[in-house]
Design a protein around this motif. Structure first.
Motif, PDB file in Angstrom:
ATOM      1  N   SER A   8     -13.372  14.548   1.048  1.00 43.27           N
ATOM      2  CA  SER A   8     -14.470  14.390   2.292  1.00 43.27           C
ATOM      3  C   SER A   8     -13.901  13.730   3.756  1.00 43.27           C
ATOM      4  O   SER A   8     -14.731  13.622   3.903  1.00 43.27           O
ATOM      5  N   LEU A   9     -12.045  13.571   3.946  1.00 39.58           N
ATOM      6  CA  LEU A   9     -11.648  13.197   4.953  1.00 39.58           C
ATOM      7  C   LEU A   9     -12.368  13.529   6.289  1.00 39.58           C
ATOM      8  O   LEU A   9     -12.515  15.229   6.512  1.00 39.58           O
ATOM      9  N   LYS A  10     -12.410  12.867   7.191  1.00 34.05           N
ATOM     10  CA  LYS A  10     -13.246  13.522   8.608  1.00 34.05           C
ATOM     11  C   LYS A  10     -11.824  12.374   9.476  1.00 34.05           C
ATOM     12  O   LYS A  10     -11.401  11.815   9.238  1.00 34.05           O
ATOM     13  N   PRO A  11     -11.949  13.864  10.762  1.00 35.30           N
ATOM     14  CA  PRO A  11     -11.063  12.781  11.735  1.00 35.30           C
ATOM     15  C   PRO A  11     -10.952  11.626  11.902  1.00 35.30           C
ATOM     16  O   PRO A  11     -10.344  10.205  12.196  1.00 35.30           O
ATOM     17  N   ASP A  12     -12.781  10.676  11.597  1.00 35.90           N
ATOM     18  CA  ASP A  12     -12.682   9.804  12.167  1.00 35.90           C
ATOM     19  C   ASP A  12     -12.557   8.691  11.085  1.00 35.90           C
ATOM     20  O   ASP A  12     -12.698   7.062  11.382  1.00 35.90           O
ATOM     21  N   ASP A  13     -11.853   9.085   9.729  1.00 34.62           N
ATOM     22  CA  ASP A  13     -10.891   8.698   8.714  1.00 34.62           C
ATOM     23  C   ASP A  13      -9.771   8.005   9.441  1.00 34.62           C
ATOM     24  O   ASP A  13      -9.388   6.675   8.354  1.00 34.62           O
ATOM     25  N   THR A  14      -9.346   8.268   9.698  1.00 36.59           N
ATOM     26  CA  THR A  14      -8.010   8.482  10.341  1.00 36.59           C
ATOM     27  C   THR A  14      -8.227   6.656  11.129  1.00 36.59           C
ATOM     28  O   THR A  14      -8.743   6.600  11.982  1.00 36.59           O
ATOM     29  N   ALA A  15      -7.440   6.441  10.656  1.00 35.76           N
ATOM     30  CA  ALA A  15      -7.111   4.811  10.608  1.00 35.76           C
ATOM     31  C   ALA A  15      -5.818   4.424  10.120  1.00 35.76           C
ATOM     32  O   ALA A  15      -4.752   4.720   9.171  1.00 35.76           O
ATOM     33  N   VAL A  16      -5.156   3.227   9.870  1.00 40.86           N
ATOM     34  CA  VAL A  16      -4.595   2.590   9.059  1.00 40.86           C
ATOM     35  C   VAL A  16      -5.017   1.900   8.182  1.00 40.86           C
ATOM     36  O   VAL A  16      -5.737   0.939   8.897  1.00 40.86           O
ATOM     37  N   TYR A  17      -4.926   2.561   6.405  1.00 42.46           N
ATOM     38  CA  TYR A  17      -6.295   0.911   6.148  1.00 42.46           C
ATOM     39  C   TYR A  17      -4.906  -0.236   5.087  1.00 42.46           C
ATOM     40  O   TYR A  17      -3.492   0.134   5.475  1.00 42.46           O
ATOM     41  N   TYR A  18      -6.097  -0.443   4.719  1.00 44.78           N
ATOM     42  CA  TYR A  18      -4.841  -2.526   4.780  1.00 44.78           C
ATOM     43  C   TYR A  18      -5.635  -2.698   3.401  1.00 44.78           C
ATOM     44  O   TYR A  18      -6.666  -3.112   3.130  1.00 44.78           O
ATOM     45  N   GLU A  59       0.663  -1.196  -0.104  1.00 50.18           N
ATOM     46  CA  GLU A  59       0.199  -0.220   0.180  1.00 50.18           C
ATOM     47  C   GLU A  59       1.254   1.093  -0.042  1.00 50.18           C
ATOM     48  O   GLU A  59       2.154   1.309   0.361  1.00 50.18           O
ATOM     49  N   SER A  60       0.209   2.642  -0.634  1.00 52.33           N
ATOM     50  CA  SER A  60       1.413   3.585   0.090  1.00 52.33           C
ATOM     51  C   SER A  60      -0.413   4.757  -0.846  1.00 52.33           C
ATOM     52  O   SER A  60      -0.873   4.080  -1.487  1.00 52.33           O
ATOM     53  N   GLY A  61       0.648   5.826  -0.211  1.00 50.44           N
ATOM     54  CA  GLY A  61      -0.102   6.989  -0.722  1.00 50.44           C
ATOM     55  C   GLY A  61      -1.115   7.632   0.957  1.00 50.44           C
ATOM     56  O   GLY A  61      -1.599   8.892   0.382  1.00 50.44           O
ATOM     57  N   GLY A  62      -0.835   6.823   1.992  1.00 56.78           N
ATOM     58  CA  GLY A  62      -0.918   7.844   2.645  1.00 56.78           C
ATOM     59  C   GLY A  62      -0.521   8.570   3.540  1.00 56.78           C
ATOM     60  O   GLY A  62      -0.028   9.224   3.111  1.00 56.78           O
ATOM     61  N   GLY A  63      -1.029   9.449   4.317  1.00 56.82           N
ATOM     62  CA  GLY A  63      -0.167  10.579   4.711  1.00 56.82           C
ATOM     63  C   GLY A  63      -1.627  11.619   5.857  1.00 56.82           C
ATOM     64  O   GLY A  63      -2.511  10.895   6.119  1.00 56.82           O
ATOM     65  N   LEU A  64      -0.975  12.978   6.227  1.00 60.76           N
ATOM     66  CA  LEU A  64      -1.473  13.651   7.383  1.00 60.76           C
ATOM     67  C   LEU A  64      -1.943  14.729   5.754  1.00 60.76           C
ATOM     68  O   LEU A  64      -1.766  15.653   4.989  1.00 60.76           O
ATOM     69  N   VAL A  65      -3.959  14.596   6.143  1.00 59.59           N
ATOM     70  CA  VAL A  65      -4.683  15.659   5.233  1.00 59.59           C
ATOM     71  C   VAL A  65      -5.586  16.217   6.041  1.00 59.59           C
ATOM     72  O   VAL A  65      -5.447  15.749   7.475  1.00 59.59           O
ATOM     73  N   GLN A  66      -5.700  17.393   6.277  1.00 60.94           N
ATOM     74  CA  GLN A  66      -6.807  18.350   6.583  1.00 60.94           C
ATOM     75  C   GLN A  66      -8.423  17.890   6.496  1.00 60.94           C
ATOM     76  O   GLN A  66      -8.479  16.840   5.140  1.00 60.94           O
ATOM     77  N   ALA A  67      -8.764  18.078   7.218  1.00 61.27           N
ATOM     78  CA  ALA A  67     -11.045  17.596   7.336  1.00 61.27           C
ATOM     79  C   ALA A  67     -11.206  17.890   6.016  1.00 61.27           C
ATOM     80  O   ALA A  67     -10.265  19.140   5.790  1.00 61.27           O
ATOM     81  N   GLY A  84      -0.257  -2.448   5.903  1.00 64.77           N
ATOM     82  CA  GLY A  84      -1.284  -1.046   6.201  1.00 64.77           C
ATOM     83  C   GLY A  84       0.064   0.318   5.022  1.00 64.77           C
ATOM     84  O   GLY A  84       0.460   0.280   5.512  1.00 64.77           O
ATOM     85  N   THR A  85      -1.159   1.594   5.743  1.00 67.95           N
ATOM     86  CA  THR A  85      -0.814   2.697   5.391  1.00 67.95           C
ATOM     87  C   THR A  85      -1.206   3.079   6.318  1.00 67.95           C
ATOM     88  O   THR A  85      -3.446   3.212   6.006  1.00 67.95           O
ATOM     89  N   GLN A  86      -1.159   4.357   6.342  1.00 65.36           N
ATOM     90  CA  GLN A  86      -1.521   5.919   7.995  1.00 65.36           C
ATOM     91  C   GLN A  86      -1.754   6.888   7.345  1.00 65.36           C
ATOM     92  O   GLN A  86      -1.119   6.750   6.455  1.00 65.36           O
ATOM     93  N   VAL A  87      -3.521   7.035   7.224  1.00 58.97           N
ATOM     94  CA  VAL A  87      -4.178   8.025   6.726  1.00 58.97           C
ATOM     95  C   VAL A  87      -4.392   8.610   8.584  1.00 58.97           C
ATOM     96  O   VAL A  87      -5.110   8.032   8.996  1.00 58.97           O
ATOM     97  N   THR A  88      -4.240  10.077   8.786  1.00 60.02           N
ATOM     98  CA  THR A  88      -4.498  10.977  10.187  1.00 60.02           C
ATOM     99  C   THR A  88      -4.823  11.865   8.978  1.00 60.02           C
ATOM    100  O   THR A  88      -4.132  12.575   8.388  1.00 60.02           O
ATOM    101  N   VAL A  89      -6.326  12.132   9.004  1.00 56.98           N
ATOM    102  CA  VAL A  89      -6.843  13.157   9.222  1.00 56.98           C
ATOM    103  C   VAL A  89      -6.692  13.726  10.352  1.00 56.98           C
ATOM    104  O   VAL A  89      -7.397  14.148  11.591  1.00 56.98           O
TER     105      VAL A  89
END
Length: 115
Positions: free
Chosen positions: A84-94, A6-14, A108-113
């Motif tokens: 339309s990412l939300k803070p509740d979407d914060t997770a490791v995505y597999y 997996e790739s493409g995860g990161g930190l993004v604003q709501a 997994g790749t980490q997504v932090t909103v």
């Protein structure tokens, strides 16, 4: 054997967007169902979306209207477009690969909103 990266995860604003990619090795990619799960700290892993070999998709209620799963069989890659990412979407995505005999998982790749 099957390997998923997996790739493409990161930190993004709501309210922002990310596109996750899952590069798969292994034969018969075009014939198997693929999916995305996510797991937040302290919570159970939950299904986000699936896509069949024929391109039919299913989404968790929390993802409907915001996320889109797709696949490129030539690249042996599955994508998850997240809008339309939300803070509740914060997770490791597999990324997941469903064969007749077993299910394979990526690392997994980490997504932090952020708020």
């Amino acid at each position: 054997q099957v390997q998923l990266v997996e790739s493409g995860g990161g930190l993004v604003q709501a309210g922002g967007s990310l596109r996750l990619s899952c590069a798969a090795s292994g034969t018969f990619f075009s014939s198997v169902q693929m999916g995305w799960y996510r797991q937040a700290p302290g919570k159970q892993r939950e299904l986000v979306a699936t896509i069949t070999s024929g391109g039919s998709t299913n989404y968790a209620d929390s993802a409907k209207g915001r996320f889109t799963i797709s696949r490129d069989n030539a690249k042996k890659t599955v994508y998850l477009q997240m809008n339309s990412l939300k803070p509740d979407d914060t997770a490791v995505y597999y990324c997941t690969w469903y064969s007749r005999t077993q299910t394979y998982w990526g690392q997994g790749t980490q997504v932090t909103v952020s708020t």
